[in-house]
Write a protein that holds these residues in place. Structure first.
Motif, PDB file in Angstrom:
ATOM      1  N   ASN A 234      38.037  31.751  43.213  1.00 14.82           N
ATOM      2  CA  ASN A 234      37.142  31.650  42.057  1.00 14.82           C
ATOM      3  C   ASN A 234      37.747  30.943  40.850  1.00 14.82           C
ATOM      4  N   ASP A 235      39.057  31.097  40.651  1.00 12.75           N
ATOM      5  CA  ASP A 235      39.656  30.549  39.431  1.00 12.75           C
ATOM      6  C   ASP A 235      41.155  30.400  39.621  1.00 12.75           C
ATOM      7  N   LEU A 236      41.757  29.570  38.766  1.00 13.02           N
ATOM      8  CA  LEU A 236      43.187  29.265  38.816  1.00 13.02           C
ATOM      9  C   LEU A 236      43.746  29.206  37.399  1.00 13.02           C
ATOM     10  N   ASP A 237      45.059  29.398  37.285  1.00 14.45           N
ATOM     11  CA  ASP A 237      45.719  29.152  36.003  1.00 14.45           C
ATOM     12  C   ASP A 237      47.202  28.904  36.243  1.00 14.45           C
ATOM     13  N   PHE A 238      47.790  28.070  35.379  1.00  9.08           N
ATOM     14  CA  PHE A 238      49.219  27.778  35.434  1.00  9.08           C
ATOM     15  C   PHE A 238      49.952  28.621  34.396  1.00  9.08           C
ATOM     16  N   HIS A 239      51.150  29.072  34.764  1.00 14.94           N
ATOM     17  CA  HIS A 239      51.986  29.796  33.819  1.00 14.94           C
ATOM     18  C   HIS A 239      52.365  28.846  32.680  1.00 14.94           C
ATOM     19  N   PRO A 240      52.391  29.334  31.426  1.00 15.72           N
ATOM     20  CA  PRO A 240      52.663  28.436  30.290  1.00 15.72           C
ATOM     21  C   PRO A 240      54.088  27.907  30.234  1.00 15.72           C
ATOM     22  N   ARG A 241      55.041  28.578  30.907  1.00 15.43           N
ATOM     23  CA  ARG A 241      56.442  28.141  30.805  1.00 15.43           C
ATOM     24  C   ARG A 241      57.147  27.981  32.146  1.00 15.43           C
ATOM     25  N   SER A 242      56.615  28.543  33.198  1.00 14.33           N
ATOM     26  CA  SER A 242      57.288  28.520  34.493  1.00 14.33           C
ATOM     27  C   SER A 242      56.457  27.770  35.522  1.00 14.33           C
ATOM     28  N   ALA A 243      57.114  27.400  36.623  1.00 18.56           N
ATOM     29  CA  ALA A 243      56.435  26.664  37.693  1.00 18.56           C
ATOM     30  C   ALA A 243      55.697  27.639  38.601  1.00 18.56           C
TER      31      ALA A 243
ATOM     32  N   ALA B 177      40.466  35.562  43.549  1.00 19.34           N
ATOM     33  CA  ALA B 177      39.553  35.296  44.657  1.00 19.34           C
ATOM     34  C   ALA B 177      38.632  36.478  44.940  1.00 19.34           C
ATOM     35  N   LYS B 178      37.675  36.224  45.812  1.00 21.06           N
ATOM     36  CA  LYS B 178      36.717  37.249  46.206  1.00 21.06           C
ATOM     37  C   LYS B 178      37.337  38.351  47.048  1.00 21.06           C
ATOM     38  N   ASP B 179      38.563  38.141  47.526  1.00 18.22           N
ATOM     39  CA  ASP B 179      39.232  39.176  48.323  1.00 18.22           C
ATOM     40  C   ASP B 179      39.924  40.219  47.447  1.00 18.22           C
ATOM     41  N   HIS B 180      39.572  40.241  46.146  1.00 17.58           N
ATOM     42  CA  HIS B 180      40.064  41.250  45.195  1.00 17.58           C
ATOM     43  C   HIS B 180      41.540  41.087  44.876  1.00 17.58           C
TER      44      HIS B 180
ATOM     45  N   VAL C 277      40.815  34.223  35.914  1.00 18.76           N
ATOM     46  CA  VAL C 277      42.178  34.631  35.562  1.00 18.76           C
ATOM     47  C   VAL C 277      42.680  33.769  34.413  1.00 18.76           C
ATOM     48  N   ALA C 278      43.540  34.357  33.587  1.00 15.20           N
ATOM     49  CA  ALA C 278      44.102  33.615  32.451  1.00 15.20           C
ATOM     50  C   ALA C 278      45.422  34.235  32.046  1.00 15.20           C
ATOM     51  N   PHE C 279      46.475  33.408  31.936  1.00  8.74           N
ATOM     52  CA  PHE C 279      47.761  33.864  31.432  1.00  8.74           C
ATOM     53  C   PHE C 279      47.711  34.009  29.919  1.00  8.74           C
ATOM     54  N   HIS C 280      48.385  35.047  29.397  1.00  9.43           N
ATOM     55  CA  HIS C 280      48.659  35.114  27.966  1.00  9.43           C
ATOM     56  C   HIS C 280      49.615  33.968  27.634  1.00  9.43           C
TER      57      HIS C 280
ATOM     58  N   LEU D 153      48.644  38.777  32.018  1.00  9.99           N
ATOM     59  CA  LEU D 153      47.486  37.987  32.429  1.00  9.99           C
ATOM     60  C   LEU D 153      46.244  38.848  32.364  1.00  9.99           C
ATOM     61  N   LEU D 154      45.118  38.181  32.190  1.00 11.05           N
ATOM     62  CA  LEU D 154      43.821  38.845  32.201  1.00 11.05           C
ATOM     63  C   LEU D 154      43.063  38.470  33.458  1.00 11.05           C
ATOM     64  N   ALA D 155      42.340  39.435  33.990  1.00 13.86           N
ATOM     65  CA  ALA D 155      41.483  39.193  35.144  1.00 13.86           C
ATOM     66  C   ALA D 155      40.058  39.606  34.785  1.00 13.86           C
ATOM     67  N   GLY D 156      39.136  38.652  34.863  1.00  9.99           N
ATOM     68  CA  GLY D 156      37.722  38.969  34.726  1.00  9.99           C
ATOM     69  C   GLY D 156      37.166  39.215  36.110  1.00  9.99           C
ATOM     70  N   THR D 157      36.547  40.354  36.320  1.00  9.73           N
ATOM     71  CA  THR D 157      36.125  40.756  37.663  1.00  9.73           C
ATOM     72  C   THR D 157      34.660  41.211  37.648  1.00  9.73           C
ATOM     73  N   ASP D 158      34.233  41.786  38.763  1.00  8.60           N
ATOM     74  CA  ASP D 158      32.903  42.384  38.807  1.00  8.60           C
ATOM     75  C   ASP D 158      32.821  43.635  37.932  1.00  8.60           C
ATOM     76  N   HIS D 159      33.982  44.147  37.519  1.00  8.02           N
ATOM     77  CA  HIS D 159      34.016  45.238  36.544  1.00  8.02           C
ATOM     78  C   HIS D 159      33.659  44.665  35.173  1.00  8.02           C
ATOM     79  N   GLN D 160      33.082  45.472  34.311  1.00 14.52           N
ATOM     80  CA  GLN D 160      32.554  44.962  33.039  1.00 14.52           C
ATOM     81  C   GLN D 160      33.622  44.787  31.958  1.00 14.52           C
ATOM     82  N   ILE D 161      34.831  45.270  32.208  1.00 12.11           N
ATOM     83  CA  ILE D 161      35.921  45.142  31.254  1.00 12.11           C
ATOM     84  C   ILE D 161      37.041  44.341  31.896  1.00 12.11           C
ATOM     85  N   ALA D 162      37.603  43.392  31.146  1.00  7.98           N
ATOM     86  CA  ALA D 162      38.704  42.598  31.679  1.00  7.98           C
ATOM     87  C   ALA D 162      39.915  43.486  31.947  1.00  7.98           C
TER      88      ALA D 162
END
Length: 435
Positions: free
Chosen positions: A186-195, A201-204, A232-235, A241-250
């Motif tokens: 569903n989504d991707l993100d790169f770490h701000p300082r590391s490789a 994904a839908k597999d939780h 998903v999003a890195f701080h 990191l934050l995960a937005g899911t089917d749950h109503q709270i990140a």
């Protein structure tokens, strides 16, 4: 011996109960450990901000955390975890957008430069998402075929050069393909300082991939969530990191311990539908969620409290994306009501609306270009990329997407005049300003 055995059994039961509660995010009692720890994090952040305002440097304190209770599962009986996000993340220097009086201005729209485009790769099934690294050197795409492709942008640029076909041997911009999910990504993100690249994904699951190791095809770490991970999003610090899911709270995760934090004091306005997208502000002091109930909500990055809920931001239609401007003063949102809107963070009022692109079916997003002078999104009926002048709200360009079917995702580079589109035709197209 009987008393000693009973105490040992009690410890085991408490550890098991804590592990189950952590995995299911179910509090054991009113004063759960993770809420106390989150309060400590908030206090640490407040102290750091005060010291930063006075020009005093600070070192984040540490606290011993039980590895079993934290869900770490490591061999060590205890580990040290940083309290707070470390040194304050500076806000990048930007030219702030000034919307005072510009909404009624006509005839002053900028011209969006012509772009060249090329098909650069394809997946075996729908290409569902894409993301650039913070430095713009890499981009990644995720697919319904459960694969992730990692591209070196410099090689992609070479494919758009006039003499690309005459070079010795074919250019291969895909430098790695990862396979480790069981269901669509569903989504991707790169770490701000590391490789490091993460995927939701839908597999939780949220999976961590080391992009520096050439032989790696599998994730080296996995977070098992309880819901479909939509975003998903890195701080900006890289520690959370934050995960937005089917749950109503990140869901907020410490990436070192995998401890999950949820706010313990939520109001009715904070509870929306499933989260389609979650994104941090540039210094991590806030994050924003776009939900299936049509709401856009702004959250404090330290306390995880909802500071402003824009209920019905896209009427009853889904809010499909939301992101901050670099100066953190505005939020750009997109919804299935076929509108793209700009919101003032402080007041929660809409300051601009971008219309003329219809999107009612796919979970598309609207994004800024790298200078924030333009807004880009997708028009489903015409299968076009639509570009607006950010300040005037006028459409300045409409380009055929060159995809067979409507692109599902559009992502702009943070560092150059280039963007990527991908969609149901499985293809990945790269767009760059013509030389």
């Amino acid at each position: 011996m009987g008393l000693e055995q009973a105490l040992q059994d009690g410890d085991l039961l408490r550890q098991a109960a804590t592990a189950v509660a952590t995995a299911t995010m179910t509090p054991l009692n009113v004063e759960v450990a993770q809420n106390k720890l989150l309060d400590l994090v908030c206090k640490g952040l407040a102290v750091e901000r005060e010291e930063a305002a006075r020009g005093v440097s600070s070192t984040a304190p540490t606290v011993a955390v039980d590895a079993t209770a934290a869900g770490g599962g490591g061999a060590a009986a205890a580990m040290m975890m940083s309290v707070g996000y470390g040194p304050p993340i500076p806000t990048p220097p930007v030219n702030s957008l000034d919307f005072s009086g510009v909404q009624d201005t006509k005839g002053t729209s900028k011209s969006f430069p012509k772009h060249d485009t090329r098909h650069v790769s394809e997946h075996k099934n729908v290409a569902r998402c894409a993301r650039f690294s913070p430095d713009g050197c890499f981009m990644a795409t995720g697919s319904a075929d459960t694969s992730i492709k990692l591209f070196e942008v410099a090689k992609v640029r070479q494919m758009l050069m006039p003499d690309a076909s005459g070079r010795d041997g074919p250019l291969r911009p895909v430098i790695r393909t990862f396979y480790d999910h069981m269901q669509p990504i569903n989504d991707l993100d790169f770490h701000p300082r590391s490789a490091v690249l993460i995927s939701g994904a839908k597999d939780h699951t949220i999976k961590f991939f080391d992009i520096a190791r050439t032989g790696t095809r599998r994730a080296y770490r996995v977070i098992q969530d309880t819901h479909n991970v939509r975003s998903v999003a890195f701080h900006p610090s890289g520690d959370f990191l934050l995960a937005g899911t089917d749950h109503q709270i990140a869901h907020l995760y410490d990436i070192h311990t995998f401890q999950c934090y949820l706010s313990s004091t939520l109001q009715d306005r904070d509870a929306g539908g499933a989260i389609n997208q979650v994104r941090y502000s540039s210094n991590g002091s806030m994050y924003v969620t776009a939900s299936k109930d049509g709401g856009v909500r702004i959250w404090d990055g330290g306390s995880a409290q909802c500071t402003r809920a824009i209920i019905g931001a896209h009427t009853s239609a889904e809010a499909t994306s939301a992101c901050f401007t670099n100066d953190q003063r505005y939020i750009l949102s997109c919804g299935k009501d076929s509108t793209v809107k700009l919101w003032d963070v402080n007041s929660g009022k809409m300051v601009m609306q971008y219309i003329g692109a219809q999107h009612t079916q796919i979970r598309c997003q609207a994004v800024f270009n790298q200078t924030e002078e333009f807004v880009l999104s997708i028009d489903e009926p015409s299968n076009e990329v639509v570009i607006w002048d950010t300040l005037t709200g006028d459409i300045v360009a409409r380009w055929p997407s060159n995809h067979i079917g409507v692109p599902r995702w559009l992502e702009h580079s943070p560092t150059e005049a280039a963007f990527v589109t991908c969609g149901a035709d499985r293809s990945v197209r790269f767009w760059r300003e013509s030389l």
